[in-house]
Design a protein around this motif. Structure first.
Motif, PDB file in Angstrom:
ATOM      1  N   GLN A   1      90.814  26.093  51.267  1.00  0.00           N
ATOM      2  CA  GLN A   1      89.565  26.110  51.612  1.00  0.00           C
ATOM      3  C   GLN A   1      88.312  26.400  50.084  1.00  0.00           C
ATOM      4  O   GLN A   1      88.882  26.920  49.251  1.00  0.00           O
ATOM      5  N   SER A   2      86.761  26.389  50.239  1.00  0.00           N
ATOM      6  CA  SER A   2      86.620  26.893  49.488  1.00  0.00           C
ATOM      7  C   SER A   2      86.245  27.621  48.396  1.00  0.00           C
ATOM      8  O   SER A   2      86.539  28.720  50.379  1.00  0.00           O
TER       9      SER A   2
ATOM     10  N   ARG B   1      84.824  30.703  45.478  1.00  0.00           N
ATOM     11  CA  ARG B   1      84.587  30.899  44.267  1.00  0.00           C
ATOM     12  C   ARG B   1      85.614  32.107  42.802  1.00  0.00           C
ATOM     13  O   ARG B   1      86.138  33.349  44.212  1.00  0.00           O
TER      14      ARG B   1
ATOM     15  N   ASP C   1      86.152  23.275  45.454  1.00  0.00           N
ATOM     16  CA  ASP C   1      86.805  23.032  46.893  1.00  0.00           C
ATOM     17  C   ASP C   1      88.224  21.832  47.295  1.00  0.00           C
ATOM     18  O   ASP C   1      87.984  20.811  46.941  1.00  0.00           O
TER      19      ASP C   1
ATOM     20  N   SER D   1      85.569  35.112  45.729  1.00  0.00           N
ATOM     21  CA  SER D   1      84.219  34.978  46.593  1.00  0.00           C
ATOM     22  C   SER D   1      84.203  33.791  47.661  1.00  0.00           C
ATOM     23  O   SER D   1      84.866  33.197  46.737  1.00  0.00           O
ATOM     24  N   GLY D   2      83.601  33.787  48.570  1.00  0.00           N
ATOM     25  CA  GLY D   2      82.211  32.651  48.714  1.00  0.00           C
ATOM     26  C   GLY D   2      83.098  32.342  49.678  1.00  0.00           C
ATOM     27  O   GLY D   2      83.053  30.989  49.308  1.00  0.00           O
ATOM     28  N   TYR D   3      84.349  32.303  49.944  1.00  0.00           N
ATOM     29  CA  TYR D   3      84.681  31.404  50.742  1.00  0.00           C
ATOM     30  C   TYR D   3      84.175  30.290  52.051  1.00  0.00           C
ATOM     31  O   TYR D   3      83.722  31.089  52.741  1.00  0.00           O
TER      32      TYR D   3
ATOM     33  N   GLU E   1      81.909  28.356  51.345  1.00  0.00           N
ATOM     34  CA  GLU E   1      80.741  27.706  51.263  1.00  0.00           C
ATOM     35  C   GLU E   1      81.117  26.551  50.297  1.00  0.00           C
ATOM     36  O   GLU E   1      82.295  26.458  49.705  1.00  0.00           O
ATOM     37  N   PRO E   2      80.010  25.684  50.789  1.00  0.00           N
ATOM     38  CA  PRO E   2      79.230  24.152  49.813  1.00  0.00           C
ATOM     39  C   PRO E   2      80.100  25.027  48.319  1.00  0.00           C
ATOM     40  O   PRO E   2      79.205  25.665  47.996  1.00  0.00           O
TER      41      PRO E   2
END
Length: 189
Positions: free
Chosen positions: A22-23, A25, A51, A177-179, A181-182
Motif C-alpha cells: 500500500q502507499s 511516506r 504507491d 506514515s501515511g499508509y 494515502e494518495p
C-alpha cells in the motif's frame, strides 16, 4: 506457562506484511562514524512517498539526488544530470539506500525489504505492546508498530573492519506514515 518463542517474530512479520503493498511516506535519517579516519560523523536524510501498486513515487536524498516514478516510468536526477530510465521495478527504485547492499545495517525504505532483512535476524523480542527489539550479527534495533502497521525502525551497526571497509558505527532511523494515502507525482520533464 511460557509463550511461543516464535510469537514475536510472527507478530512482527504480520505487521510488516500488512504494511507492504500500500502507499506510504518515509523518512530515513542516518549517521555514520568511521573512527579510524577521525572524521566528524556523516549525517544523511532521505525522504519520499510511494504507491507500489500504482507504480508511482518520489524520493529525495540530499540536494543532488531525486527519483520520480509515474505510472511505472522512472526518472532520476543526479546533480545536473537528468535521466529517463523507462519502465522498471518502482519498489526497488523509490528507496533510501543507506550503506552498501552487502553490509550489515543496509536499509531500504520498503516494508517488503524490511521483512526480508528482519526475517534473517537471530532474535526478535517483544519489549512492550508496540515495540519489538531485534539482534543479529553486528546489528541491533527496534521496530515500532502502530495500528498494526510499522511506524518506525531504528538500528545500530557496529561493524568491524572488513576487506576494504574500515570499522564503523552507523545509526539509522526510518519513519513510515501515511499508509493508504494518495501519492500524486508528476513527471519532472
Amino acid at each position: 506457562m511460557q509463550g511461543n518463542p516464535e510469537e514475536p517474530r510472527l507478530e512482527l512479520a504480520a505487521a510488516i506484511s500488512e504494511s507492504g503493498g500500500q502507499s506510504f511516506r518515509f523518512v530515513v535519517e542516518s549517521e555514520l562514524t568511521v573512527r579510524a579516519h577521525d572524521l566528524p560523523p556523516t549525517r544523511g536524510t532521505c525522504s519520499g512517498m510511494i504507491d507500489p501498486d500504482a507504480g508511482t513515487g518520489y524520493m529525495r536524498s540530499g540536494e543532488l539526488n531525486e527519483h520520480w516514478a509515474v505510472d511505472g516510468i522512472r526518472y532520476q536526477r543526479m546533480g545536473k544530470q537528468r535521466n529517463t530510465l523507462g519502465p522498471g521495478d518502482v519498489s526497488r527504485f523509490i528507496v533510501c539506500h543507506v550503506g552498501r547492499v552487502d553490509e550489515p545495517g543496509f536499509v531500504a525504505a520498503d516494508p517488503a525489504s524490511l521483512l526480508r532483512d528482519l526475517s534473517g535476524q537471530a532474535t526478535i523480542q517483544k519489549i512492550n505492546p508496540s515495540t519489538y527489539a531485534f539482534t543479529g550479527t553486528d546489528i541491533t534495533g527496534t521496530v515500532t508498530v502502530s495500528d498494526g502497521l510499522v511506524s518506525s525502525l531504528t538500528s545500530t551497526v557496529d561493524s568491524p573492519a572488513r576487506g576494504d571497509m574500515p570499522a564503523y558505527h552507523r545509526t539509522v532511523t526510518m519513519t513510515l506514515s501515511g499508509y493508504g494515502e494518495p501519492v500524486q507525482v508528476r513527471a519532472p520533464w
